[in-house]
Design a protein around this motif. Structure first.
Motif, short mmCIF file in Angstrom:
data_model
loop_
_atom_site.label_atom_id
_atom_site.label_comp_id
_atom_site.label_asym_id
_atom_site.label_seq_id
_atom_site.Cartn_x
_atom_site.Cartn_y
_atom_site.Cartn_z
N GLN A 21 3.06 8.06 -8.79
CA GLN A 21 2.52 9.17 -9.58
C GLN A 21 2.31 8.70 -11.01
O GLN A 21 3.23 8.20 -11.64
CB GLN A 21 3.48 10.36 -9.55
CG GLN A 21 2.94 11.56 -10.25
CD GLN A 21 3.86 12.76 -10.16
OE1 GLN A 21 4.98 12.66 -9.66
NE2 GLN A 21 3.40 13.88 -10.65
N LYS A 74 0.81 -1.21 0.00
CA LYS A 74 0.00 0.00 0.00
C LYS A 74 0.85 1.26 0.00
O LYS A 74 0.49 2.27 -0.62
CB LYS A 74 -0.90 -0.03 1.23
CG LYS A 74 -2.00 1.00 1.22
CD LYS A 74 -2.95 0.78 2.37
CE LYS A 74 -4.07 1.76 2.30
NZ LYS A 74 -5.02 1.57 3.42
N ALA A 75 2.01 1.22 0.67
CA ALA A 75 2.89 2.40 0.73
C ALA A 75 3.43 2.76 -0.66
O ALA A 75 3.60 3.94 -0.98
CB ALA A 75 4.04 2.15 1.69
N TYR A 76 3.69 1.74 -1.49
CA TYR A 76 4.17 1.98 -2.84
C TYR A 76 3.12 2.73 -3.65
O TYR A 76 3.41 3.72 -4.32
CB TYR A 76 4.53 0.66 -3.52
CG TYR A 76 4.84 0.80 -4.99
CD1 TYR A 76 6.09 1.22 -5.43
CD2 TYR A 76 3.86 0.55 -5.94
CE1 TYR A 76 6.37 1.36 -6.77
CE2 TYR A 76 4.13 0.69 -7.29
CZ TYR A 76 5.38 1.10 -7.69
OH TYR A 76 5.64 1.24 -9.02
N LYS A 118 0.64 4.50 -2.63
CA LYS A 118 0.35 5.84 -2.11
C LYS A 118 1.26 6.88 -2.73
O LYS A 118 0.86 8.01 -2.97
CB LYS A 118 0.53 5.87 -0.60
CG LYS A 118 -0.65 5.39 0.19
CD LYS A 118 -0.38 5.59 1.66
CE LYS A 118 -1.59 5.24 2.47
NZ LYS A 118 -1.35 5.43 3.90
N ARG A 119 2.52 6.50 -2.98
CA ARG A 119 3.50 7.44 -3.51
C ARG A 119 3.61 7.39 -5.03
O ARG A 119 4.38 8.15 -5.62
CB ARG A 119 4.87 7.16 -2.88
CG ARG A 119 4.88 7.37 -1.39
CD ARG A 119 6.23 7.04 -0.80
NE ARG A 119 7.28 7.85 -1.40
CZ ARG A 119 7.59 9.08 -1.04
NH1 ARG A 119 6.90 9.68 -0.09
NH2 ARG A 119 8.59 9.72 -1.62
#
Length: 123
Positions: free
Chosen positions: A10, A3-5, A7-8
């Protein structure tokens, strides 16, 4: 990938994702010399659809591309070409039409007359 990937992550530009615009080539084409500050760099854009040819004269600004003049090959019916609006000759005629419109818009149509009578000679 967690999930952290995501979130960042673009996403790319829309036209890059669609595969329509190569932004490196566009930047190279549109970029103006620094000593010609704020002067417009005009370009001719030609697009072929399934039925017609579209020609535009444009220049780039920070807000986006500004279109000076535009012509369709479907307008050639007014000038006596009823069909065949997608071939090489129609693209040439559409380019001439948009060029005459730009000259008229800039007030140079009297200076650059063009050929007065058609006799089939090259020059």
């Amino acid at each position: 990938k967690n999930k952290a990937y995501f979130k960042r992550f673009q996403v790319k530009n829309r036209r890059r994702r669609e595969g329509k615009t190569d932004f490196r080539a566009r930047r190279k084409m549109v970029r103006q010399d620094k000593n010609k500050f704020n002067s417009r760099k005009y370009r001719l854009i030609v697009r072929f659809t399934n039925r017609k040819c579209i020609c535009q004269i444009a220049y780039a600004t920070i807000r986006g591309d500004m279109i000076i003049a535009q012509a369709n090959s479907s307008e050639l019916t007014k000038y006596g070409i009823p069909c065949g609006h997608k071939n090489y000759a129609a693209a040439y005629c559409t380019g001439l039409l948009v060029a005459r419109r730009v000259l008229k818009q800039f007030g140079l149509d009297e200076k650059f007359k063009g050929k007065e009578e058609l006799d089939g000679e090259d020059y």
